[in-house]
Design a protein around this motif. Structure first.
Motif, mmCIF file in Angstrom:
data_model
loop_
_atom_site.group_PDB
_atom_site.id
_atom_site.type_symbol
_atom_site.label_atom_id
_atom_site.label_comp_id
_atom_site.label_asym_id
_atom_site.label_seq_id
_atom_site.Cartn_x
_atom_site.Cartn_y
_atom_site.Cartn_z
ATOM 1 N N SER A 62 0.849 -1.193 0.000
ATOM 2 C CA SER A 62 0.000 0.000 0.000
ATOM 3 C C SER A 62 0.880 1.235 0.000
ATOM 4 O O SER A 62 2.072 1.185 0.317
ATOM 5 C CB SER A 62 -0.938 0.011 1.213
ATOM 6 O OG SER A 62 -0.198 0.088 2.415
ATOM 7 N N ALA A 83 0.505 5.882 0.272
ATOM 8 C CA ALA A 83 -0.322 7.080 0.398
ATOM 9 C C ALA A 83 -0.300 7.817 -0.930
ATOM 10 O O ALA A 83 0.767 8.097 -1.476
ATOM 11 C CB ALA A 83 0.204 7.967 1.518
ATOM 12 N N THR A 133 -5.237 6.032 0.847
ATOM 13 C CA THR A 133 -4.452 4.811 0.691
ATOM 14 C C THR A 133 -4.906 4.050 -0.551
ATOM 15 O O THR A 133 -6.101 3.919 -0.811
ATOM 16 C CB THR A 133 -4.607 3.902 1.927
ATOM 17 O OG1 THR A 133 -4.110 4.600 3.070
ATOM 18 C CG2 THR A 133 -3.822 2.614 1.769
ATOM 19 N N SER A 186 -3.717 -2.300 3.259
ATOM 20 C CA SER A 186 -3.878 -1.051 3.982
ATOM 21 C C SER A 186 -2.845 -0.987 5.094
ATOM 22 O O SER A 186 -3.000 -1.650 6.122
ATOM 23 C CB SER A 186 -5.295 -0.933 4.556
ATOM 24 O OG SER A 186 -5.466 0.281 5.251
ATOM 25 N N ARG A 218 -9.510 1.822 -1.058
ATOM 26 C CA ARG A 218 -8.210 1.251 -0.715
ATOM 27 C C ARG A 218 -7.839 0.073 -1.610
ATOM 28 O O ARG A 218 -6.664 -0.311 -1.675
ATOM 29 C CB ARG A 218 -8.208 0.808 0.759
ATOM 30 C CG ARG A 218 -8.281 1.953 1.748
ATOM 31 C CD ARG A 218 -8.268 1.455 3.183
ATOM 32 N NE ARG A 218 -9.449 0.642 3.483
ATOM 33 C CZ ARG A 218 -9.628 -0.032 4.616
ATOM 34 N NH1 ARG A 218 -8.705 0.018 5.573
ATOM 35 N NH2 ARG A 218 -10.725 -0.729 4.814
#
Length: 290
Positions: A26, A28, A34, A113, A152
């Motif tokens: 994952s 940002a 995310t 995540s 996500r």
């Protein structure tokens, strides 16, 4: 007929998700949310193009919880594909290619995540022929999903009931879940790895939709200096109404035709100018990287 074992089915879905989790990471996004990426092969990761921003530092969180810096190798807006290269070549698995995909097949969306595994399952709702994206990319198959997956999951892998990779999860209009097929990713990733970008066709004209009586098309509002449109003799105020004899209803029609395979091609544009129709032959250029 044996009874359906719901517990065994549930465990099977969870096992597929657990087996795929080590291939995911994952990060940002530039929008401070995310998104998911997954290992393609040879240390390269695939992500959703709209989730990454050129020039921004990318940090991947692997399923192990380890964090690694990653470089944006390239991005292809026409297929929604971005290629990332982590530093240090983390030792993570790749996912095998899925076989035939049919409506009704199980579809398992996998996400990550901050290192924690995510999974959602549903079915393949639609499988159709190749189509052209809004940005001119040729997409090998239309695969729409009946899967309830949140943001996500964007950029994450979509698996079949054997745990094999159908493609990458993206969201279309009205947040409809769809799959960017394996074959399309494979082609885009190879080009991004080699060149850092995927060529797109370029007219060199600013366009605006126009509907004036029976005339529908794309009006030329600006011309790039020495661009293909200016070189072909297009003028400000010209209305492009056809492309090789096929009607053009607006700028979007033209953009869809300016895919990676269009650069260098010669096309005949039907143009309305001063109440008269004429043909203009134009050689499509390659869109500048900037």
């Amino acid at each position: 007929m044996s009874d359906f074992n719901l517990s065994a089915f549930s465990d099977a879905i969870a096992d597929i998700a657990a087996a795929a989790a080590p291939a995911t990471a994952s990060f940002a996004t530039h929008q401070r949310r995310t998104a998911t990426a997954f290992h393609w092969r040879d240390g390269y990761f695939i992500a959703a193009e709209e989730a990454v921003e050129a020039g921004e530092e990318i940090e991947l969180t692997l399923s192990s919880g380890d964090k690694v810096k990653a470089e944006l190798v390239g991005r292809d807006p026409s297929t929604g594909t971005a290629l990332l290269k982590p530093t240090g070549a983390p030792d993570v698995p790749s996912l095998a290619k899925a076989g035939t995909v049919r409506p009704g097949h199980l579809a398992i969306a996998i996400g990550n995540s901050d290192g924690a595994g995510l999974a959602a399952f549903g079915t393949v709702g639609e499988v159709g022929p190749a189509w052209r994206s809004m940005r001119g990319g040729t997409i090998d198959r239309r695969i729409n999903l009946a899967v309830n997956a949140g943001g996500r999951f964007e950029g994450g892998p979509v698996l079949d009931a054997k745990g094999a990779l159908m493609g990458m999860l993206l969201f279309g209009p009205r947040r409809r879940a769809l799959v960017m097929p394996y074959e399309t990713i494979e082609r885009a990733a190879a080009t991004l790895r080699e060149k850092g970008h995927v060529a797109r066709g370029y007219l060199g004209a600013g366009l605006h939709p126009i509907r004036n009586g029976d005339t529908h098309g794309a009006m030329v509002m600006s011309l790039d200096d020495n661009g293909p449109a200016e070189a072909a003799g297009l003028h400000l105020g010209d209305i492009i109404v056809s492309w090789n004899g096929e009607a053009v209803h607006g700028p979007r029609d033209l953009i869809r035709r300016l895919g990676p395979d269009s650069a260098g091609a010669s096309v005949t544009l039907g143009v309305a100018r001063g109440g008269e129709r004429r043909d203009v032959v134009l050689t499509i250029g390659e869109k500048p990287l900037n």
